[in-house]
Write a protein that holds these residues in place. Structure first.
Motif, PDB file in Angstrom:
ATOM      1  N   PRO A 273       0.590  -1.219  -0.077  1.00 20.92           N
ATOM      2  CA  PRO A 273       0.003  -0.107  -0.098  1.00 20.92           C
ATOM      3  C   PRO A 273       0.848   1.389  -0.099  1.00 20.92           C
ATOM      4  N   LEU A 274       1.895   1.188   0.704  1.00 26.12           N
ATOM      5  CA  LEU A 274       2.942   2.124   0.723  1.00 26.12           C
ATOM      6  C   LEU A 274       3.641   2.653  -0.623  1.00 26.12           C
ATOM      7  N   LYS A 275       3.872   1.551  -1.236  1.00 21.71           N
ATOM      8  CA  LYS A 275       4.713   1.708  -2.444  1.00 21.71           C
ATOM      9  C   LYS A 275       3.531   2.091  -3.326  1.00 21.71           C
ATOM     10  N   ASN A 276       2.280   1.611  -3.353  1.00 18.38           N
ATOM     11  CA  ASN A 276       1.501   2.121  -4.602  1.00 18.38           C
ATOM     12  C   ASN A 276       1.030   3.516  -4.239  1.00 18.38           C
ATOM     13  N   ALA A 277       0.947   3.968  -3.067  1.00 20.36           N
ATOM     14  CA  ALA A 277       0.570   5.294  -2.575  1.00 20.36           C
ATOM     15  C   ALA A 277       1.431   6.339  -3.282  1.00 20.36           C
ATOM     16  N   LEU A 314      10.582   3.034   0.089  1.00 20.36           N
ATOM     17  CA  LEU A 314       9.119   2.741  -0.394  1.00 20.36           C
ATOM     18  C   LEU A 314       8.740   2.887  -1.458  1.00 20.36           C
ATOM     19  N   LEU A 315       9.363   3.901  -2.255  1.00 23.63           N
ATOM     20  CA  LEU A 315       9.199   4.197  -3.721  1.00 23.63           C
ATOM     21  C   LEU A 315       9.741   2.887  -4.486  1.00 23.63           C
ATOM     22  N   LEU A 316      10.696   2.381  -4.196  1.00 20.29           N
ATOM     23  CA  LEU A 316      11.206   1.138  -4.879  1.00 20.29           C
ATOM     24  C   LEU A 316      10.611  -0.072  -4.565  1.00 20.29           C
ATOM     25  N   GLY A 317       9.886  -0.125  -3.496  1.00 18.94           N
ATOM     26  CA  GLY A 317       9.202  -1.327  -2.936  1.00 18.94           C
ATOM     27  C   GLY A 317      10.242  -2.223  -2.284  1.00 18.94           C
ATOM     28  N   TRP A 337      20.287   1.970 -11.258  1.00 13.66           N
ATOM     29  CA  TRP A 337      18.993   2.483 -12.046  1.00 13.66           C
ATOM     30  C   TRP A 337      18.044   1.191 -12.216  1.00 13.66           C
ATOM     31  N   ALA A 338      16.807   1.584 -12.391  1.00 11.89           N
ATOM     32  CA  ALA A 338      15.808   0.611 -12.520  1.00 11.89           C
ATOM     33  C   ALA A 338      14.945   1.278 -13.885  1.00 11.89           C
ATOM     34  N   ARG A 339      14.211   0.305 -14.472  1.00 10.94           N
ATOM     35  CA  ARG A 339      13.215   0.602 -15.539  1.00 10.94           C
ATOM     36  C   ARG A 339      12.070   1.363 -14.700  1.00 10.94           C
ATOM     37  N   ALA A 340      11.723   2.402 -15.214  1.00  8.77           N
ATOM     38  CA  ALA A 340      10.647   3.297 -14.528  1.00  8.77           C
ATOM     39  C   ALA A 340       9.454   2.443 -14.470  1.00  8.77           C
ATOM     40  N   ALA A 341       9.329   1.725 -15.632  1.00  7.97           N
ATOM     41  CA  ALA A 341       7.813   0.803 -15.570  1.00  7.97           C
ATOM     42  C   ALA A 341       7.805  -0.107 -14.604  1.00  7.97           C
ATOM     43  N   GLU A 342       9.096  -0.828 -14.315  1.00  3.32           N
ATOM     44  CA  GLU A 342       9.043  -1.855 -13.429  1.00  3.32           C
ATOM     45  C   GLU A 342       8.852  -1.406 -12.302  1.00  3.32           C
ATOM     46  N   VAL A 343       9.077  -0.083 -11.618  1.00  5.08           N
ATOM     47  CA  VAL A 343       8.657   0.540 -10.434  1.00  5.08           C
ATOM     48  C   VAL A 343       7.180   1.045 -10.513  1.00  5.08           C
TER      49      VAL A 343
ATOM     50  N   ASP B 173      22.551  -5.286 -10.802  1.00  2.00           N
ATOM     51  CA  ASP B 173      21.109  -4.937 -11.107  1.00  2.00           C
ATOM     52  C   ASP B 173      20.155  -4.489  -9.999  1.00  2.00           C
ATOM     53  N   PHE B 174      19.248  -3.711 -10.465  1.00  2.52           N
ATOM     54  CA  PHE B 174      18.307  -3.377  -9.571  1.00  2.52           C
ATOM     55  C   PHE B 174      17.381  -4.455  -8.825  1.00  2.52           C
ATOM     56  N   ALA B 175      17.142  -5.480  -9.380  1.00  2.00           N
ATOM     57  CA  ALA B 175      16.626  -6.786  -9.152  1.00  2.00           C
ATOM     58  C   ALA B 175      17.127  -7.238  -7.909  1.00  2.00           C
ATOM     59  N   CYS B 176      18.437  -7.271  -7.739  1.00  2.00           N
ATOM     60  CA  CYS B 176      19.225  -7.523  -6.649  1.00  2.00           C
ATOM     61  C   CYS B 176      18.771  -7.110  -5.355  1.00  2.00           C
ATOM     62  N   LEU B 177      18.135  -6.007  -5.380  1.00  2.27           N
ATOM     63  CA  LEU B 177      17.513  -5.175  -4.179  1.00  2.27           C
ATOM     64  C   LEU B 177      16.469  -5.915  -3.509  1.00  2.27           C
ATOM     65  N   ARG B 178      15.771  -6.630  -4.600  1.00  6.61           N
ATOM     66  CA  ARG B 178      14.357  -6.980  -3.928  1.00  6.61           C
ATOM     67  C   ARG B 178      14.667  -8.157  -2.957  1.00  6.61           C
ATOM     68  N   ASN B 179      14.105  -7.919  -1.642  1.00  6.37           N
ATOM     69  CA  ASN B 179      14.147  -8.954  -0.619  1.00  6.37           C
ATOM     70  C   ASN B 179      15.753  -8.952  -0.174  1.00  6.37           C
ATOM     71  N   LEU B 180      16.587  -8.196  -0.473  1.00  5.84           N
ATOM     72  CA  LEU B 180      17.876  -8.357  -0.201  1.00  5.84           C
ATOM     73  C   LEU B 180      17.979  -8.280   1.239  1.00  5.84           C
ATOM     74  N   ALA B 181      17.181  -7.306   2.239  1.00  7.56           N
ATOM     75  CA  ALA B 181      17.398  -7.282   3.480  1.00  7.56           C
ATOM     76  C   ALA B 181      17.058  -8.584   4.086  1.00  7.56           C
TER      77      ALA B 181
END
Ligand code: FES
Ligand code: FES
Lengths: 652, 652
Positions: A273-277, A314-317, A337-343, B173-181
């Motif tokens: 919810p926070l990311k989406n907001a 939070l923006l990056l999930g 860097w990330a793809r904006a669409a991915e975020v 890669d940006f994807a490495c950050l997901r759930n990294l913590a």
């Protein structure tokens, strides 16, 4: 060049060149100055009033009905109905003709990066091209292959790019190959490359599109604030700002402050919810920017976001949970860097998102952006940057070192925690003048008062103490003043009575409000003093003091010093740079070099932990006075106070 | 090091070190030598027979039932039931103990890259680490963060990587950050990074996984041939080949040759069936490799494919249509890396695919791989590489220049276009010896003959002309020979009669077959001669001649010269390097440096268009003779022939 006319916009004093026949509205847009134009320049809303100070424009009769005799005599025109003749013009934009958003925002006095052509003049000391957006577009008109010139399609593209950008190593995403043969042959060998400048020496082609689309290359700089999110649309071709929008961060429904949002995200509520907001908030701003500029979403090829460490996560999930708990570790500080669409951000399908790098859990990308924006890291002079918001963040240093700390200032400066506080938006009292019984207030937008914003509170507090209505400890002492009254035993100063306000409710500042504000300003000053002292420095050692914050267009430096929010240093050393988080993000958007510099800043900066410092509490208490318990720290304020008292004694 | 025992495998003469107690089967696998082990080393299939030539092993009684008295006396053992004692051993692997696939394949005599440890010895002249796979895994045991050591999770990873690899710039890669913590905290700060070495100075973390998975890091090198696809499984940790598989390219159903497949892809059939066919073929090979090595698909983190330009395009799903039509332009020659999953290959979800770079529509990644494999681009000596397949590709040059050309050799060398031709697989006649009326043949796998493969045809042709059964124009002149007969007026030589063959059909070589073979060898030699002459060179100027091709384990250099397929140069200058396309792909898999070198080779190499050369047709016609119309070009062959005739005259 054909006959070019200089148009000077006041009060910005911004000069642009334009040609005869262009409307003032268009020229202003070109200059990145936003004028209210509700009807889109049809001459039917009357919102785009300007005053011509010198020179002459052709004013069509169409808009004449919106102006009265007196206004016409004074030189008022409608911007959209006024075309340039052949003489230079100077115009003044009255506050009411500003777009509402522009007022709350987020002006930043950051040096603009020129487009490539404007760079060629002066001898650049920087070894790499300064203007080189993180993402940009390059149009390629390829020679058709022959038996003799039989390079493959991709090598042909590389060759054309290398001709335009020697010294750059070119690479391409694998995805560029899909249908490349057809793309080139169906479009007469004319394509536009979406280029990601990884650094000055290595550029990556992220995608290719038919024909010449270089006119449609926009970037969005975003200040991802806890309370307010501001987005600026930048034309990457001209490097001009062509729109700005702001709104509340929709995350607020999950908690007002960063801590409560972290608790929500790491509890049952979860991260989504926070990311989406925050993503929704930004997308909504982008929608407005796109509509306002008359462009397509797919024209946006680059996003740069600056936010504190938690907001960035939070923006990056990314779960912010470890930020909150000892030993306070973020997932990342320098962000790939990330793809904006991915975020989840809406733009070109291959648009990228770069985040301004953070330093630690406490010092975020907003601060590295601020350092980048004021350029203190490039100068041998000792500078300090104070970013005043919910957290008062302070950076001290020069081109060799940077130390920062963060003090919890509370929400007062952002319009929270006070009875009539509000954000710096339409109807907020932003300037206050008290002379004896006389009171003058100025609201944002010029209409009736709805509340008081941060700069209004500072102004008001300074006036109250100057007039002796409150004493230096913040207590009301002139209960007899016609604007002072008591409600439930708490004295308050009435800026607008029920009958004078927009809402029918009075707009007041109470003794409690002043107490809160006092704590906020004390925290900021004490933090700065302790940080400097830990470095063996004093306020007087500072060569430059940059003040940043979302105070709207103006923060009164003099009054900020008079209440002891800022130290008492020579006024010419102080520069208010507005929303430096946004300014730094825009710099990165326009310059890979700047973005890399921000990453270097993040690595270089050391964090000074204030809360464990034994002297901080004492300094805080000492600063709970107007301007300060130690009067010798504020000699100029003392002097002014004495003069005033002398004057008054004489008058009595 | 503890007591190490040397084990020498014959006929490869490969030496490996091992410890006491290890089985010969395991040691062989370690050495990259495949021994049939149907039961997986349980001692119950009896397929893994070896002969101990010297030294002694401990042979468990378990397998004894599979050997007879005589075999035991001769030193035969079962590899899986034999453990090393404390002495060096030399063993010989009989053909029947080879895996069937190994026989058809694709041996390549390419120098192996040692694992890092083995590199440390000699002074490397190369400025960058030679052993540095394109993709590899790095295990990281991170120190737990504290208040003092409070780097973010990602910076902590970067720091640990920089400690292991100084001088390398690390990105993720940006994807490495997901759930990294969570990943770090749930796994005691122990993770494995999947690293993509973009070049020696910049490495990219593509993903992170829990714990230490560095043992499971495999790569697959693929020779994507038009007819046959060969895949080799390489342990990226030890740099050892641990499996090899080959099969027909399933694209064959859409056309035997490249041209007809291009027509299919660009016509109604479309690209997808062809792309899917080659991907399915590779995935099937990968399945076998994975099963054979007892690993998981997800252990494969890297693919390197070498194929001609059209095959490379089809694999990547790129339309090959512009390759076929003037001016013959491929979509790409140097190919950006891709995610293997995106292309459809099954491996680790983050596995990458690198393709060997092509030079032009006519010169593909198989050739750059070949140049890389033989290393001719590194030597100041003048070298030539001949890759004999459906196309005879020839490269001439040294470390300063490389020129290549391509001659259509027809399918004869790959087993097509002749009456009993077959691929170099089980049952193919690969060696022929004729002495008077006596005939000896050797088949792959040692069983009954099923057909003749390329090297068998060359052997046979050379023997027939040496024995005077055919003349130098390829016509049968000894119709009285017991093995010669006529069918429908066409003479043929019978290698295996109905009763001698596997199939019940005779295995023969006809006069027409010899005519086809003559054209094939003439095309190759003429191409080489014209290419050299265009450079002002002659055969005798060559310092080195590398011969590559999918001929199975052996090509008889002497006989190849005798029929005029290869030029008559001193034999010590000729080196058969087997499947150099596969070898080059493996080199790239194991070395980013090698892969970059291949890209440089592709840029450097110039293409010589043979078909427009006026002299080619004359040279081709002149080469339609055994060995050549111009006998002076083959002095040693002339000499041998004369000697032979003298001898025979004496005997008569
Ligand atoms: S924009 Fe509407 S009157 Fe000018
Ligand atoms: S592998 Fe089965 S007996 Fe050796």
């Amino acid at each position: 060049m054909a006959n070019r006319i200089k148009v000077t916009f006041q009060p910005e004093n911004r000069v642009v060149e334009a040609g005869p026949g262009e409307t003032l509205l268009d020229v202003a847009a070109l200059a990145g100055i936003y004028i209210n134009s509700l009807c889109g320049g049809q001459g039917v809303c009357g919102k785009c009033r300007l005053k011509v100070l010198s020179g002459e424009v052709e004013f069509s009769s169409r808009g004449i009905g919106f102006l009265d005799r007196k206004e016409v005599d004074e030189g008022y025109v409608l911007a959209c109905q006024s075309t340039l003749k052949d003489r230079d013009v100077e115009v003044w934009i009255p506050p009411e003709s500003r777009r509402e958003e522009e007022q709350i925002l987020m002006v930043d006095n950051i040096v603009q990066y020129g487009a490539p052509s404007s760079q060629e003049a002066g001898a650049a000391p920087v070894p790499v091209p300064y203007y080189e957006p993180l993402c940009h577009k390059v149009f390629l008109k390829l020679p058709e292959p022959t038996l003799k010139d039989n390079l493959s399609d991709l090598e042909r593209i590389y060759r054309a790019l290398a001709q335009k950008f020697p010294d750059v190593k070119w690479e391409a995403d694998f995805a560029c190959l899909r249908n490349l043969a057809r793309l080139l042959r169906d479009n007469h060998w004319e394509v536009t490359a979406l280029v990601h400048a990884l650094d000055s020496h290595c550029h990556h082609v992220r995608s290719l599109e038919p024909g010449d689309t270089t006119r449609n290359a926009y970037g969005v700089a975003v200040d991802v604030g806890t309370t307010t999110i501001v987005a600026q649309l930048v034309d990457l071709k001209s490097s001009q700002v062509v729109g700005v929008e702001a709104s509340h961060n929709q995350q607020a429904r999950y908690g007002e402050d960063v801590i409560s949002r972290m608790i929500y995200a790491c509890g049952h509520g979860g991260l989504d919810p926070l990311k989406n907001a925050v993503v929704t908030t930004i997308n909504t701003l982008v929608n407005s920017l796109v509509a306002g500029a008359g462009i397509q979403h797919t024209d946006i090829i680059s996003f740069v976001a600056a936010g504190n460490t938690t907001m960035t996560h939070l923006l990056l999930g990314l779960e912010p949970c470890t930020i909150r708990l000892e030993p306070y570790i973020p997932t990342a500080t320098r962000i790939p860097w990330a793809r904006a669409a991915e975020v989840g951000l809406t733009g070109h399908p291959d648009a990228l998102l770069h985040c301004m790098p953070c330093v630690s859990s406490y010092v975020g990308g907003d601060i590295t952006a601020g350092v980048l924006a004021c350029g203190m890291n490039d100068s041998p002079q000792l500078s300090a940057l104070i970013d005043i918001g919910t957290n008062g963040e302070i950076v001290v240093g020069n081109n060799e070192w940077l130390v920062c700390c963060s003090a919890s200032a509370g929400p007062a400066f952002e319009g929270g925690g006070t009875k009539c506080g509000m954000r710096a938006t339409k109807g907020a009292v932003q300037k206050v003048r008290i002379r004896g019984d006389r009171l003058e207030i100025q609201t944002i937008g010029g209409g009736k008062a709805r509340g008081i914003c941060g700069s209004g509170l500072i102004d008001c507090m300074a006036e109250l103490v100057a007039e002796g209505i409150i004493d230096q400890s913040g207590k009301f002492v002139r209960l007899d003043h016609p604007r002072v009254r008591e409600v439930d035993g708490v004295p308050e100063f009435v800026l607008a009575k029920e009958t004078e306000s927009e809402t029918g409710e009075p707009v007041v500042i109470t003794e409690d409000d002043i107490g809160n504000l006092m704590k906020s300003k004390a925290a900021v000053l004490a933090a700065m003093k302790v940080l400097l002292e830990s470095l063996g420095l004093r306020f007087s050692d500072l060569d430059r003091l940059y003040v940043a914050g979302g105070f709207g267009a103006h923060l009164d430096i003099e009054k900020s010093i008079r209440i002891g929010l800022l130290p008492d240093v020579p006024r010419e050393k102080v520069l208010f740079i507005g929303n430096s988080s946004l300014g730094g993000a825009r710099q990165a958007l326009l310059s890979t070099h700047a973005y890399r510099k921000a990453n270097a800043i993040a690595r270089q900066m050391t964090y000074f932990e204030l809360s464990v410092h034994p002297g901080f509490m004492d300094e805080f208490v000492a600063a709970l006075f107007l301007p300060h318990t130690d009067q010798s720290l504020f000699p100029s304020v003392q002097e002014a106070l004495k003069n005033r008292q002398r004057e008054e004694a004489l008058l009595k």
